[in-house]
Scaffold this motif. Structure first.
Motif, PDB file in Angstrom:
ATOM      1  N   GLU A   1      35.330  -8.775  81.339  1.00 53.34           N
ATOM      2  CA  GLU A   1      36.589  -8.354  80.543  1.00 53.34           C
ATOM      3  C   GLU A   1      37.500  -9.658  80.797  1.00 53.34           C
ATOM      4  O   GLU A   1      38.498  -9.972  79.625  1.00 53.34           O
ATOM      5  N   SER A   2      37.376 -10.553  81.801  1.00 57.29           N
ATOM      6  CA  SER A   2      38.313 -11.764  81.817  1.00 57.29           C
ATOM      7  C   SER A   2      37.892 -12.601  80.711  1.00 57.29           C
ATOM      8  O   SER A   2      38.828 -13.830  80.070  1.00 57.29           O
ATOM      9  N   ALA A   3      36.999 -12.787  80.083  1.00 60.44           N
ATOM     10  CA  ALA A   3      36.662 -13.344  78.781  1.00 60.44           C
ATOM     11  C   ALA A   3      37.197 -12.994  77.540  1.00 60.44           C
ATOM     12  O   ALA A   3      37.127 -13.815  76.466  1.00 60.44           O
ATOM     13  N   PHE A   4      37.820 -12.104  77.514  1.00 58.84           N
ATOM     14  CA  PHE A   4      38.333 -11.391  76.473  1.00 58.84           C
ATOM     15  C   PHE A   4      39.237 -12.278  75.809  1.00 58.84           C
ATOM     16  O   PHE A   4      40.176 -13.102  76.389  1.00 58.84           O
TER      17      PHE A   4
ATOM     18  N   ARG B   1      25.618 -14.763  78.479  1.00 60.08           N
ATOM     19  CA  ARG B   1      24.940 -15.807  78.055  1.00 60.08           C
ATOM     20  C   ARG B   1      25.165 -16.936  78.823  1.00 60.08           C
ATOM     21  O   ARG B   1      24.047 -17.966  79.363  1.00 60.08           O
ATOM     22  N   ARG B   2      26.542 -17.559  78.889  1.00 62.82           N
ATOM     23  CA  ARG B   2      26.848 -18.889  79.285  1.00 62.82           C
ATOM     24  C   ARG B   2      26.689 -18.706  80.811  1.00 62.82           C
ATOM     25  O   ARG B   2      26.143 -19.719  81.440  1.00 62.82           O
TER      26      ARG B   2
ATOM     27  N   GLN C   1      35.191  -6.420  72.145  1.00 61.21           N
ATOM     28  CA  GLN C   1      34.686  -7.501  71.850  1.00 61.21           C
ATOM     29  C   GLN C   1      33.194  -7.873  72.312  1.00 61.21           C
ATOM     30  O   GLN C   1      33.048  -8.566  73.116  1.00 61.21           O
ATOM     31  N   PRO C   2      32.406  -7.265  71.769  1.00 61.00           N
ATOM     32  CA  PRO C   2      31.130  -7.245  72.329  1.00 61.00           C
ATOM     33  C   PRO C   2      30.546  -8.504  72.136  1.00 61.00           C
ATOM     34  O   PRO C   2      29.508  -9.180  73.055  1.00 61.00           O
ATOM     35  N   GLN C   3      30.748  -9.215  70.907  1.00 60.24           N
ATOM     36  CA  GLN C   3      30.396 -10.868  70.854  1.00 60.24           C
ATOM     37  C   GLN C   3      30.906 -11.678  71.930  1.00 60.24           C
ATOM     38  O   GLN C   3      29.994 -12.424  72.363  1.00 60.24           O
TER      39      GLN C   3
END
Length: 184
Positions: A13-16, A89-90, A80-82
């Motif tokens: 979630e922090s990547a949103f 992946r990263r 934001q699934p992508q």
């Protein structure tokens, strides 16, 4: 007690790149769009279809606490699934994870060593291979105990055995997690 699965979810979630919907109406509209209908949302949230329709129309504005928590959890799960997949992946290929925990660690080692379990505060970067194992296990429905074992293997290798340069054969037990935070 925090769980490793929840920590992985919070890390993703922090990547949103945008904030999820905040109001009950916006959240309900989002869920209706994602699940393609009010009936599916009603079944998911265990409320009536008419209640879902009222939230979408703005007639109801403040859900009770347990319903609000369920709505937020379902929105965050689908948001934001992508972006979530790209972050996963990263972490699994290049970046790895940083685990910050306060938990009880005990050891199985050679006779005559001090291997009593004790509470430790540890902040340790784990390589991508452990991130990949954790995310794969989480997606396949692994139990919290299985996730703890993967994290214990990673912490044992990187923290206690210094990437297998010392303390060969040291087995680590990872129990009684008081706090855990995972960062990408």
């Amino acid at each position: 007690m925090d769980s490793i699965g929840d920590g992985l979810d919070r890390a993703l979630e922090s990547a949103f790149t945008r904030r999820p919907p905040q109001s009950a109406q916006a959240q309900m509209k989002y869920l209706v769009k994602q699940l393609k209908g009010t009936r599916a949302v009603a079944r998911l949230l265990r409320i009536s279809q008419r209640t879902v329709e009222r939230y979408v129309a703005g007639q109801l504005k403040r859900p009770r606490r347990e319903l609000r928590d369920r709505i937020e959890r379902e929105v965050h799960k689908r948001w934001q699934p992508q972006v979530r997949a790209r972050a996963r992946r990263r972490a699994a290929t290049t970046d790895g994870l940083v685990v910050s925990t306060r938990a009880r660690f005990g050891f199985t080692a050679a006779p005559g060593t001090t291997d009593d379990a004790r509470i430790r505060d540890i902040i340790q970067a784990l390589p991508p291979e452990f991130a990949a194992r954790l995310f794969t296990a989480r997606e396949q429905g692994a139990t919290e105990h299985q996730l703890q074992q993967i994290a214990a293997d990673g912490l044992a290798q990187m923290y206690f055995r210094a990437n297998d340069t010392r303390a060969h054969g040291l087995g680590v037990e990872f129990t009684d997690i008081e706090q855990i935070e995972i960062q990408l």
